[in-house]
Design an enzyme around this catalytic site. Structure first.
Site, PDB file in Angstrom:
ATOM      1  CB  SER A 127      -0.986   0.172   1.535  1.00 25.13           C
ATOM      2  OG  SER A 127      -1.748   1.208   1.330  1.00 25.13           O
ATOM      3  CD  GLU A 129      -2.556   5.651   3.756  1.00 28.31           C
ATOM      4  OE1 GLU A 129      -2.266   5.951   5.173  1.00 28.31           O
ATOM      5  OE2 GLU A 129      -3.207   6.246   3.334  1.00 28.31           O
ATOM      6  CE1 TYR A 151      -4.319  -1.923   5.387  1.00 28.06           C
ATOM      7  CE2 TYR A 151      -3.200   0.418   4.555  1.00 28.06           C
ATOM      8  CZ  TYR A 151      -3.844  -0.842   4.514  1.00 28.06           C
ATOM      9  OH  TYR A 151      -4.014  -1.371   2.573  1.00 28.06           O
TER      10      TYR A 151
END
Length: 333
Positions: A127, A129, A151
């Site tokens: 990801s 992120e 996460y």
């Protein structure tokens, strides 16, 4: 006939990937969690396909993963399952780490236990992120990670495990570092879908306002249906590698609101309200990916850009909103 196993098959990406693989002639197997309610709505349109089989399982259950791999002996594994909501990961960090991070090592170890290292090709859903507090703009495959949520930390763990298994056991394992990718199948608690659902309901008088957190966060938004093709392409390469999958454009949440409401002939300022409850303890302010490597080595590039993506999502959610309006009018009559 190639055989693929997809974790997270009932999610947005899993549904689009399963559809793509079936179109390409694969035998597709998906792992779903047991639930007291039906949770397969995203794959209802392919549910009766004879080449699709669903199996109960969970990334927290290593025994079942090993049993499944012994039984199926797939050619390709796509690990898309995760607790994928960034804001929620702050509320349930241990569970997020268990599923999103440790889940990856359970399935990688299951590959070894089932003796499939030389046979299988593995895709790990990484990801954008992971970049978090970005160290350079745009972000590439070599940009250092600085995760800003449980996460993202779990995704970094899974990312490096995938590389470790590739280097330690010569496993054909690739990371797809996907930047934000949206569609009509996106969960309604994710900001883009939350916006398009609310805007279409506001347009029809079903809702009065939309409450959001940080409107200044910038994201690189693409179309999920295109991004799953990049996943497949990674596993068709002679050598495994890691790729950024992105559009190369960035837009704020505010811009997303502006475009969506404008397409519906509404002024977003009249309806969008700030709510601090939706802010993250640590924010990721800017994400923009450089997909040059994917274009050069995979021949992949994003075709659907920002405004068209907004339109695709609005059109789908307007259908749902109209159905809701009909139901409401029926109840009132």
């Amino acid at each position: 006939m190639k055989k693929a196993l997809v974790t997270g098959i009932t999610g947005q990406d899993g549904a689009y990937l399963a559809e793509l693989l079936l179109e390409k002639g694969y035998e597709v197997h998906g792992i779903i969690r047991r639930s007291s309610s039906f949770n397969t709505n995203r794959i209802d349109h392919i549910y009766d396909n004879p080449n699709l089989t669903l199996h109960y399982g969970d990334l927290t259950d290593s025994v079942q993963l090993v049993k499944l791999l012994y039984e199926l002996k797939p050619d390709e594994i796509y690990n898309l399952a995760a607790q994928s909501h960034v804001r929620v990961s702050f509320d349930i960090p241990e569970y997020t780490g268990n599923v999103t991070g440790m889940g990856a090592i359970r399935i990688l170890e299951a590959i070894r236990e089932a003796g499939l290292v030389e046979k299988v090709r593995f895709y790990q859903a990484s990801s954008s992120e992971m970049y978090g507090l970005v160290q350079e703009v745009p972000q590439t495959e070599t940009t250092p990670f600085w995760p800003r949520s449980p996460y993202a930390c779990a995704k970094v763990f899974a990312y490096w495990l995938t590389i470790n298994f590739r280097e330690s056991y010569n496993l054909h394992a690739s990371n797809g570092i996907l930047f934000n990718h949206e569609s009509p199948l996106r969960g309604e608690t994710f900001v883009t879908r939350k916006i398009t659902r609310a805007a279409t309901r506001i347009k029809l008088g079903l809702q009065d306002a939309l409450h959001l957190g940080n409107l200044d966060a910038k994201r690189d938004w693409g179309y999920a249906k295109e991004y799953v093709e990049a996943m497949w392409l990674m596993l068709q390469q002679d050598k495994p590698d890691d790729y950024v999958i992105a559009t190369g454009e960035t837009h704020t949440v505010r811009e997303f609101c502006e475009v969506v409401f404008e397409l519906l002939d509404l002024d977003w300022n009249e309806y969008v309200k700030f709510d601090a409850r939706y802010e993250r303890p640590a924010e990721v302010e800017l994400l923009i990916g450089d997909p040059a490597k994917a274009k050069k080595q995979l021949g992949w590039e994003a075709k659907v850009k920002f405004r068209e993506l907004c339109k695709i999502m609005i059109d789908a959610d307007m259908v749902i909103a109209k159905q809701e309006l009909i139901q409401q009018q029926a109840l009132e009559s």
